[in-house]
Design a protein around this motif. Structure first.
Motif, mmCIF file in Angstrom:
data_model
loop_
_atom_site.group_PDB
_atom_site.id
_atom_site.type_symbol
_atom_site.label_atom_id
_atom_site.label_comp_id
_atom_site.label_asym_id
_atom_site.label_seq_id
_atom_site.Cartn_x
_atom_site.Cartn_y
_atom_site.Cartn_z
ATOM 1 N N TYR A 1 0.833 -1.203 0.000
ATOM 2 C CA TYR A 1 0.000 0.000 0.000
ATOM 3 C C TYR A 1 0.874 1.262 0.000
ATOM 4 C CZ TYR A 1 -3.097 3.605 1.952
ATOM 5 O OH TYR A 1 -3.787 4.759 2.189
ATOM 6 N N LYS A 2 1.993 1.206 0.727
ATOM 7 C CA LYS A 2 2.886 2.380 0.790
ATOM 8 C C LYS A 2 3.442 2.688 -0.587
ATOM 9 C CE LYS A 2 4.381 1.181 5.515
ATOM 10 N NZ LYS A 2 3.800 -0.182 5.557
ATOM 11 N N ALA A 3 3.836 1.636 -1.320
ATOM 12 C CA ALA A 3 4.384 1.851 -2.658
ATOM 13 C C ALA A 3 3.329 2.412 -3.604
ATOM 14 C CB ALA A 3 4.932 0.528 -3.205
ATOM 15 N N VAL A 4 2.094 1.944 -3.454
ATOM 16 C CA VAL A 4 1.019 2.440 -4.304
ATOM 17 C C VAL A 4 0.760 3.918 -4.036
ATOM 18 C CG1 VAL A 4 -1.446 2.243 -4.816
ATOM 19 C CG2 VAL A 4 -0.051 0.176 -4.597
ATOM 20 N N THR A 5 0.691 4.299 -2.749
ATOM 21 C CA THR A 5 0.424 5.699 -2.425
ATOM 22 C C THR A 5 1.573 6.601 -2.867
ATOM 23 O OG1 THR A 5 1.300 5.354 -0.187
ATOM 24 C CG2 THR A 5 -1.072 5.147 -0.487
ATOM 25 N N ASN A 6 2.795 6.092 -2.834
ATOM 26 C CA ASN A 6 3.943 6.893 -3.255
ATOM 27 C C ASN A 6 3.933 7.192 -4.750
ATOM 28 O OD1 ASN A 6 4.946 6.979 -0.662
ATOM 29 N ND2 ASN A 6 6.357 5.263 -0.945
ATOM 30 N N SER A 7 3.230 6.362 -5.513
ATOM 31 C CA SER A 7 3.257 6.505 -6.977
ATOM 32 C C SER A 7 1.919 6.933 -7.562
ATOM 33 C CB SER A 7 3.690 5.172 -7.609
ATOM 34 O OG SER A 7 4.971 4.796 -7.171
ATOM 35 N N ASN A 8 0.983 7.348 -6.698
ATOM 36 C CA ASN A 8 -0.343 7.709 -7.193
ATOM 37 C C ASN A 8 -0.871 8.950 -6.467
ATOM 38 O OD1 ASN A 8 -1.486 5.298 -9.032
ATOM 39 N ND2 ASN A 8 -0.183 4.445 -7.421
ATOM 40 N N LEU A 9 -0.108 10.017 -6.517
ATOM 41 C CA LEU A 9 -0.510 11.249 -5.841
ATOM 42 C C LEU A 9 -1.517 12.004 -6.706
ATOM 43 C CD1 LEU A 9 -0.067 13.162 -3.429
ATOM 44 C CD2 LEU A 9 1.728 14.285 -4.784
ATOM 45 N N ASN A 10 -2.649 12.344 -6.097
ATOM 46 C CA ASN A 10 -3.691 13.064 -6.819
ATOM 47 C C ASN A 10 -3.386 14.559 -6.883
ATOM 48 O OD1 ASN A 10 -5.552 10.890 -7.396
ATOM 49 N ND2 ASN A 10 -5.893 10.787 -5.190
ATOM 50 N N ALA A 11 -3.743 15.163 -8.012
ATOM 51 C CA ALA A 11 -3.444 16.578 -8.231
ATOM 52 C C ALA A 11 -4.367 17.468 -7.405
ATOM 53 C CB ALA A 11 -3.598 16.917 -9.707
ATOM 54 N N ILE A 12 -3.819 18.575 -6.915
ATOM 55 C CA ILE A 12 -4.625 19.596 -6.242
ATOM 56 C C ILE A 12 -5.128 20.547 -7.320
ATOM 57 C CG2 ILE A 12 -4.628 21.471 -4.560
ATOM 58 C CD1 ILE A 12 -2.295 20.018 -3.161
ATOM 59 N N ALA A 13 -6.433 20.490 -7.571
ATOM 60 C CA ALA A 13 -7.013 21.307 -8.629
ATOM 61 C C ALA A 13 -7.276 22.736 -8.178
ATOM 62 C CB ALA A 13 -8.315 20.669 -9.122
ATOM 63 N N ALA A 14 -7.526 22.930 -6.878
ATOM 64 C CA ALA A 14 -7.834 24.269 -6.366
ATOM 65 C C ALA A 14 -7.588 24.301 -4.875
ATOM 66 C CB ALA A 14 -9.289 24.639 -6.668
ATOM 67 N N ASP B 1 -15.643 33.127 -7.427
ATOM 68 C CA ASP B 1 -14.714 33.292 -8.547
ATOM 69 C C ASP B 1 -14.356 31.952 -9.182
ATOM 70 O OD1 ASP B 1 -14.727 36.000 -8.186
ATOM 71 O OD2 ASP B 1 -12.878 36.060 -7.010
ATOM 72 N N TYR B 2 -14.361 30.904 -8.359
ATOM 73 C CA TYR B 2 -13.996 29.595 -8.897
ATOM 74 C C TYR B 2 -15.012 29.139 -9.948
ATOM 75 C CZ TYR B 2 -12.392 24.798 -9.183
ATOM 76 O OH TYR B 2 -11.901 23.607 -9.650
ATOM 77 N N PHE B 3 -16.294 29.247 -9.654
ATOM 78 C CA PHE B 3 -17.302 28.783 -10.600
ATOM 79 C C PHE B 3 -17.547 29.786 -11.722
ATOM 80 C CE2 PHE B 3 -18.554 26.026 -6.964
ATOM 81 C CZ PHE B 3 -18.346 24.807 -7.604
ATOM 82 N N LYS B 4 -17.304 31.060 -11.478
ATOM 83 C CA LYS B 4 -17.411 32.046 -12.549
ATOM 84 C C LYS B 4 -16.279 31.885 -13.548
ATOM 85 C CE LYS B 4 -17.931 36.387 -11.813
ATOM 86 N NZ LYS B 4 -17.794 37.735 -11.200
ATOM 87 N N GLY B 5 -15.124 31.457 -13.068
ATOM 88 C CA GLY B 5 -13.946 31.400 -13.907
ATOM 89 C C GLY B 5 -13.897 30.165 -14.786
ATOM 90 N N ASP B 6 -12.779 30.021 -15.463
ATOM 91 C CA ASP B 6 -12.585 28.900 -16.385
ATOM 92 C C ASP B 6 -11.660 27.876 -15.737
ATOM 93 O OD1 ASP B 6 -12.583 27.310 -18.625
ATOM 94 O OD2 ASP B 6 -10.985 28.439 -19.620
ATOM 95 N N ASN B 7 -12.193 27.155 -14.775
ATOM 96 C CA ASN B 7 -11.420 26.136 -14.076
ATOM 97 C C ASN B 7 -11.778 24.763 -14.647
ATOM 98 O OD1 ASN B 7 -9.996 27.697 -11.857
ATOM 99 N ND2 ASN B 7 -12.111 28.373 -11.592
ATOM 100 N N GLN B 8 -10.776 24.053 -15.068
ATOM 101 C CA GLN B 8 -10.977 22.876 -15.912
ATOM 102 C C GLN B 8 -11.928 21.847 -15.325
ATOM 103 O OE1 GLN B 8 -7.440 21.216 -17.639
ATOM 104 N NE2 GLN B 8 -8.263 19.135 -17.613
ATOM 105 N N VAL B 9 -11.850 21.600 -14.020
ATOM 106 C CA VAL B 9 -12.629 20.495 -13.473
ATOM 107 C C VAL B 9 -14.121 20.781 -13.434
ATOM 108 C CG1 VAL B 9 -10.709 19.593 -12.117
ATOM 109 C CG2 VAL B 9 -12.256 21.267 -11.098
ATOM 110 N N VAL B 10 -14.532 22.046 -13.559
ATOM 111 C CA VAL B 10 -15.961 22.366 -13.552
ATOM 112 C C VAL B 10 -16.328 23.220 -14.761
ATOM 113 C CG1 VAL B 10 -16.278 22.145 -11.074
ATOM 114 C CG2 VAL B 10 -15.489 24.321 -12.006
ATOM 115 N N SER B 11 -15.613 23.019 -15.860
ATOM 116 C CA SER B 11 -15.879 23.757 -17.085
ATOM 117 C C SER B 11 -15.762 22.787 -18.251
ATOM 118 C CB SER B 11 -14.903 24.933 -17.222
ATOM 119 O OG SER B 11 -15.203 25.727 -18.345
ATOM 120 N N ILE B 12 -15.514 23.322 -19.432
ATOM 121 C CA ILE B 12 -15.385 22.472 -20.616
ATOM 122 C C ILE B 12 -14.057 21.736 -20.575
ATOM 123 C CG2 ILE B 12 -15.373 22.464 -23.139
ATOM 124 C CD1 ILE B 12 -16.877 25.093 -23.054
ATOM 125 N N ASN B 13 -14.079 20.494 -20.983
ATOM 126 C CA ASN B 13 -12.859 19.707 -21.060
ATOM 127 C C ASN B 13 -11.801 20.443 -21.872
ATOM 128 O OD1 ASN B 13 -11.195 17.663 -22.805
ATOM 129 N ND2 ASN B 13 -11.838 16.508 -20.998
#
Length: 859
Positions: free
Chosen positions: A148-161, A181-193
């Motif tokens: 599990y330690k090796a898996v977590t070391n190699s699978n870090l999730n990105a901080i989107a905001a 501002d987050y939802f008004k803006g063009d933030n990838q995870v809640v906007s167009i791909n």
């Protein structure tokens, strides 16, 4: 629906959006970051630290309670996120609500279609921050295992905001975040791909023309409606939302230099405990999702692949009844609503197509498991984009299509909702199919505008097919091959059983039935069949077992026994796997493509004789006859395509180890020979019945493309591909000459028939002359390819050169066979040229001999 459906997707082909995510930590566990240092929040403002709750959520606040409590304070929106949600996975699905009009012939996007999808989680960060991470599950492990330690070391999730905590809620049980501002803006995870934006040429967002329209929150989801305006990059470039291309453009981009799009983002809280997955079995055609599972006790990693399906469960008091095989009602039925934009005349037919699945679900032990309903237009609490509701969305579009996607929990495959895409012009598609395939047997099909009852029936069939995709089912292109060809003409049998065992096949309509068979619509239309009911039984029914491994073993036994008892439950598809299995084709019928296509051509001849009359409409400038003649020619080409797939065909029938049976077998040699005989009889011997000069003089100027010559060229080209010839020669070596039709046998038989005039000394007509030239050109291309680079295949970590790959033909037997065939043909052509008395035939043969000479010795 062309190439998808009727796809996907096109799809789809089925447009089922699979996500990757990281479950290396248990769901629901807050992940505390150790990152240090302060930085600006999601809105870009400098941090000032949390303030008192009353100073942020003032008495001017308009508040809604739900998954997160939403506060609107003047022009600001705040999320009050309870601590219980921190670390929980949230599926964010962004859909188009309104889009700009497009012009041209490309496909755009339509309100209700998915623009983006992400799995997210809020979590505590350092220094009074809340992070929003994107969750990507590719690899997973049990937290109790060392690996599990090796898996977590190699699978870090990105901080989107990152959001500064504006305030703490009562008893510090929640945090308040400014999300304006987050939802008004063009933030990838809640906007167009991002990929779609690039394909559109969209520039930066215009903040002064972008805003939050409203935010609504409910117990398990929060809905954010926004309007976003983007600058139009590339000046007057032709762009299409959805990346459709095809020369279409957005006039607003040219007129205003900007594109405005209305979006809805559904943030849907995933179950704290994921649904128990059903481990996939490729002998049953469900869409799947997967991730790689690591464990301390493994000797190789496991790819955990599971079926995509709804969480259909019996009520607690009915569980034992259900396990005993009694019919029970589910805790929560599957409901599809009809878009109120749908013309009223078609709504009932869409609903009937949905409700047709009720009988199939009874095989899984559920009654009233699925139902279609009209959208309650007076209920202002419901929204078409709300992730809690599944909807058949109606698109005002010239596209001839429909598709059935689903949105599912990426951890377990649980389907959460679906928005079926229904294009208005799908009616033209089903009209053309039905007219060309059944007008010989069904008088209702003999006009350009069908009666509402007939069109309603066709809509119902498409509805059932697309709903099947949203229930998790893939196309079953092999189902129709389990129907004996003569049963398609047996009125009692075909009306009772249908012409295919699956609505998920691309079987369309019964084109084999002849007028004298007197078969009614029950034997002409597709319907939900034996395979579909079996698929529901496997995917949604009870399979015993106390552990996942026990369930998997019992599932395997169930599938094996069912296939043995009822061959009509077989699943076959070319969409992911063997492309050369003639049993798995689109648009075909029966276990014998040769006989079925012969019957089909008889009907095409009947239709062609009446086509001018049946397509006549006052004021029509021959557009109808041009369209329907093209459709007829396309059907003719489908027939020879179905037949040709048998030549060099390889059956693929999935087995398990305990069966000790082959997975791959050649198409029976006799069938392959019959297929080539069909090609010579129905295609290469000039099919003069297709040359209707009365029609051609209306639609085709002399010297332009010849529709018959084009069809013949396509047929010859498909037989003489290097891949097919190599496969045939390889099969002959593996399976033996008594079972496999070798490339040398096929080419010799083809050449004998294609040049039969060399022995008879008959005049060679124009179409035969073109075919003979084409044959020589194709063998020349085999002998003298533009490129001779071998293809390297990697197997087990080592590389080897595949002598059967395209481009490596200098080491393939096909090279030698082509040379031998041309050498033999040259002598025959020279002899015939000396004796043929027809002037055009003689000079054709002399020219042909010279072409063969240059092919054999290009220097």
């Amino acid at each position: 629906m062309r190439n998808y459906f009727i796809a996907a997707a096109l799809l789809a082909s089925t447009v089922s959006v699979a996500q990757t995510r990281d479950t290396s930590r248990p769901a629901g566990t807050p992940q505390i970051s150790n990152l240090g240092g302060g930085f600006p929040g999601a809105g870009g403002a400098a941090r000032s630290g949390p303030r008192a709750y009353r100073d942020v959520i003032t008495n001017k606040a308009i508040s809604q309670k739900g998954m997160v409590t939403v506060h609107k304070v003047e022009d600001k929106y705040y999320f009050e996120v309870p601590n219980s949600i921190l670390g929980r996975e949230i599926l964010a699905v962004t859909r188009y609500v309104k889009v700009p009009a497009i012009s041209g012939n490309g496909r755009g996007a339509y309100g209700g279609e998915v623009a983006n999808q992400q799995t997210l989680a809020f979590e505590k960060g350092p220094n009074s921050n809340i992070f929003l991470r994107t969750i990507t599950l590719i690899n997973a492990a049990d937290p109790k295992d060392d690996i599990y330690k090796a898996v977590t070391n190699s699978n870090l999730n990105a901080i989107a905001a990152a959001f500064p905590i504006a305030a703490y809620g009562k008893d510090s049980a929640s945090v308040v975040l400014d999300v304006t501002d987050y939802f008004k803006g063009d933030n990838q995870v809640v906007s167009i791909n991002a990929n779609i934006k690039r394909s559109l040429g969209l520039g930066p967002i215009s903040a002064d023309r972008s805003y939050i329209q409203k935010i609504s929150t409910y117990p398990i989801n929060t809905e954010i409606r926004t309007v976003k305006t983007f600058t139009a990059g590339g000046g007057g470039a032709a762009i299409v939302i959805g990346g459709g291309g095809g020369g279409a453009n957005i006039p607003a981009a040219n007129a205003a230099g900007a594109v405005t799009i209305e979006l809805n983002t559904s943030m849907l809280l995933l179950p704290e405990k994921p649904m128990t997955p059903r481990i996939a079995d490729k002998r049953v055609g469900f869409f799947t999702d997967d991730y790689v599972l690591f464990g301390d006790n493994q000797q190789k990693v496991e790819n955990k692949e599971f079926a995509v399906r709804w969480r259909l469960e019996p009520k607690d008091e009915d569980v034992e009844k259900w396990k005993r095989g009694e019919l029970v009602e589910p805790k929560k039925p599957i409901i599809y609503y009809i878009d109120p934009a749908t013309p009223k005349v078609w709504r009932k037919h869409l609903i009937l197509g949905i409700n047709d699945w009720q009988k199939a679900f009874e095989k899984a032990g559920f009654k009233n498991a699925i139902m279609g309903k009209e959208w309650p237009e007076n209920d202002t609490t419901m929204s078409l984009e709300d992730a809690r509701y599944s909807v058949v969305r109606y698109f005002a579009s010239p596209t001839e299509n429909a598709y059935g996607p689903n949105v599912h929990d990426p951890r377990s495959g649980e389907i959460l909702e679906s928005h079926i895409g229904w294009y208005h012009n799908v009616m033209k598609l089903v009209h053309d199919w039905y007219m060309i395939q059944t007008a010989a047997t069904d008088p209702r099909a003999r006009k350009m505008k069908f009666d509402d009852d007939l069109m309603g029936d066709l809509i119902r069939f498409v509805s059932s097919h697309e709903v099947g995709h949203t229930l998790g089912l893939r196309h079953n292109m092999g189902s129709s091959s389990k129907t004996p060809v003569e049963k398609l003409r047996d009125k009692a049998w075909v009306e009772a059983n249908g012409h295919t065992a699956s609505i998920m096949d691309y079987a369309r309509f019964n084109y084999v039935a002849q007028p004298e068979d007197n078969i009614t619509k029950d034997g002409l239309y597709p319907r939900i069949g034996e395979y579909d009911a079996w698929a529901m039984r496997w995917g949604y029914g009870y399979i015993p077992g106390a552990t996942e491994e026990e369930v998997k073993k019992n599932s395997n036994k169930l599938v094996t026994e069912t296939l043995k008892a009822n061959p009509r439950t077989w699943f076959g598809t070319y969409e992911s796997g063997n492309q050369s299995d003639p049993r798995s084709q689109s648009e075909d019928l029966s276990d014998n493509a040769v006989k079925a296509s012969d019957y089909g051509i008889k009907n095409l001849q009947r239709i062609l004789a009446n086509l001018v009359e049946w397509t006549k409409e006052e004021g029509d400038q021959n557009e109808n006859i041009a369209t329907m003649y093209g459709q007829l020619l396309g059907q003719y080409r489908r027939y020879y395509g179905h037949v040709a797939r048998n030549i060099g065909g390889v059956y693929e029938t999935f087995k398990v180890a305990e069966q000790d049976e082959p997975v791959y077998e050649p198409t029976p040699k006799a069938m392959q020979r019959d297929a080539l005989a069909y090609m010579n009889r129905q295609v290469f011997q000039t099919p003069k019945w297709l040359i209707d000069k009365k029609i051609w003089d209306k639609i085709n100027a002399p010297g332009t493309a010849d529709p018959l010559a084009s069809a013949q060229e396509g047929a010859l080209a498909t037989l003489l591909t290097l891949d097919r010839l190599n496969r045939m020669q390889y099969a002959a070596e593996r399976f033996g000459a008594d079972k496999a039709y070798s490339a040398i046998e096929m080419m010799n038989d083809l050449q004998t028939d294609l040049f039969s005039e060399l022995k008879s000394n008959k005049a060679i007509d124009n179409y035969r002359r073109m075919l003979q030239k084409s044959y020589v050109e194709k063998l020349n291309n085999l002998l003298n390819p533009a490129s001779n680079n071998a293809t390297t295949i990697i197997l087990g970590g080592g590389g080897f050169t595949n002598p059967y790959a395209s481009g490596a033909n200098s080491r393939s037997d096909v090279y030698s066979i082509a040379r031998a065939q041309l050498t033999q043909l040259r002598a025959q052509v020279n002899a015939a040229a000396a004796t043929n008395s027809d002037r055009m035939s003689k000079i054709h043969l002399q020219d042909l001999a010279e072409k063969i000479k240059r092919a054999l010795d290009p220097k």
